[in-house]
Scaffold this active site. Structure first.
Site, mmCIF file in Angstrom:
data_model
loop_
_atom_site.group_PDB
_atom_site.id
_atom_site.type_symbol
_atom_site.label_atom_id
_atom_site.label_comp_id
_atom_site.label_asym_id
_atom_site.label_seq_id
_atom_site.Cartn_x
_atom_site.Cartn_y
_atom_site.Cartn_z
ATOM 1 C CD GLN A 196 50.404 64.344 63.477
ATOM 2 O OE1 GLN A 196 50.344 64.316 62.248
ATOM 3 N NE2 GLN A 196 51.286 63.625 64.154
ATOM 4 C CG ASP A 237 58.423 65.573 68.713
ATOM 5 O OD1 ASP A 237 57.650 65.020 69.501
ATOM 6 O OD2 ASP A 237 58.040 66.146 67.672
#
Length: 345
Positions: A196, A237
């Site tokens: 990512q 997250d």
């Protein structure tokens, strides 16, 4: 950068920039059903906790549209589809928050028809979408004040515009500092196995003209030892009640190294990423993803056939390694359990 999540009234669909193919090509993925939404979440067409939450909110609306064409009790059918979205991925708390919020709106609507609920839900999804961008801009404002002119900031994974509805959390801090007139450059850890950082963080920073260099994950210690890193800023997250932070796998290691070299390690996330009902990071379920993400680059297999791999997608970073948690309501400092409790009072 806000165009990567779009609701199309003409198609009555959610249109997502397919992040699996960036930066080499820009493909779009159309979601019209619950299965489309869940597939997009699971295979990471869309990823990043805030972006997952926004997608889930629109997913609830699309689930209602799908139920319109089904036989039987629409309320039971719709509830089952909301459960399906809720359970699509286990770690990011924003997914569950969005589904719970849409259920709350449903409860508050009382004895509403399905058509009436869909109108309410679509407006709520749009509000969540727009609100996420506003929250990220505030995170950028507060976080930008922690960045000094001339700093080089290391990031891990992608917590930029692509991981949110726009502007970004960790990269929002970078953008906020630049908006304040500071010169900032970025080291983007490649972030194996899904890359990512190399694919997405580098893509959006380069597109915005923000200086960025990609480093392999194994280079963190040497780069810090050589004085090439001034701050570390990552996203999250899930943040637990004690201030532990669950983020992309490898974050824990980066935090340990930053502590060794006295480099401030910050976390940037909206308040709704904080989960006051989960005591510590060790209590968070960690997603174990498809081994192919580790074993293959494209169609080419790296380890010998038959060799097993670990592909745990996240790790918990203990609160004692974190210099501050940057939210849209300001920066939280230790002791985090008290700061988080005060936030929800």
């Amino acid at each position: 950068m806000t165009e990567h999540i779009q609701y199309s009234p003409e198609k009555d669909a959610l249109i997502l920039l397919d992040q699996r193919y960036l930066p080499n090509r820009e493909d779009w993925f159309e979601c019209r059903t619950t299965d489309d939404i869940c597939y997009a979440l699971v295979v990471m067409v869309v990823r990043g906790a805030p972006a997952i939450g926004v997608t889930a909110a629109y997913g609830c609306y699309l689930a209602g549209r799908e139920v319109q064409g089904m036989d039987g009790d629409w309320k039971a059918n719709l509830s089952a589809k909301l459960d399906q979205i809720h359970d699509a991925r286990p770690t990011a708390v924003n997914l569950r928050w969005a589904v719970r919020d849409m259920r709350r709106v449903w409860d508050e609507a009382g004895d509403v028809s399905l058509e009436g609920l869909l109108g309410i839900w679509l407006e709520r999804a749009k509000d969540i979408h727009a609100g996420d961008i506003e929250m990220c801009e505030l995170i950028g404002k507060f976080g930008g004040e922690l960045i000094d002119d001339g700093d080089t900031v290391m990031t891990h994974c992608n917590a930029g515009a692509l991981a949110t509805a726009g502007y970004g959390t960790a990269l929002g801090v970078i953008r906020g500092a630049i908006d304040q007139g500071k010169k900032v450059s970025v080291i983007a850890n490649e972030t194996r196995p899904f890359l990512q950082g190399a694919r997405l963080t580098a893509y959006e920073l380069h597109k915005d003209g923000i200086p960025v260099k990609v480093a392999c994950d194994n280079a963190c210690a040497l780069l810090m030892k050589r004085g090439l890193v001034d701050k570390v800023v990552v996203g999250a997250d899930r943040i637990t009640a004690n201030g532990d932070v669950v983020n992309k796998i490898g974050t824990f290691g980066v935090a340990i190294i930053a502590k060794r070299f006295n480099i401030p390690f910050y976390v940037a996330a909206p308040v709704y990423t904080i989960d006051p009902e989960t005591p510590t990071g060790d209590d968070v379920p960690i997603e174990d993803r498809d081994p192919r993400e580790v074993t293959h680059i494209g169609d080419h297999r790296i380890p010998p056939e038959g060799v097993e791999v670990y592909n745990l997608a996240f790790d918990p970073t203990p609160n004692e390694l974190i210099a501050g948690i940057i939210t849209e309501k300001g920066v939280l400092y230790p002791p985090y359990d008290l700061a988080i409790k005060k936030l929800f009072m």
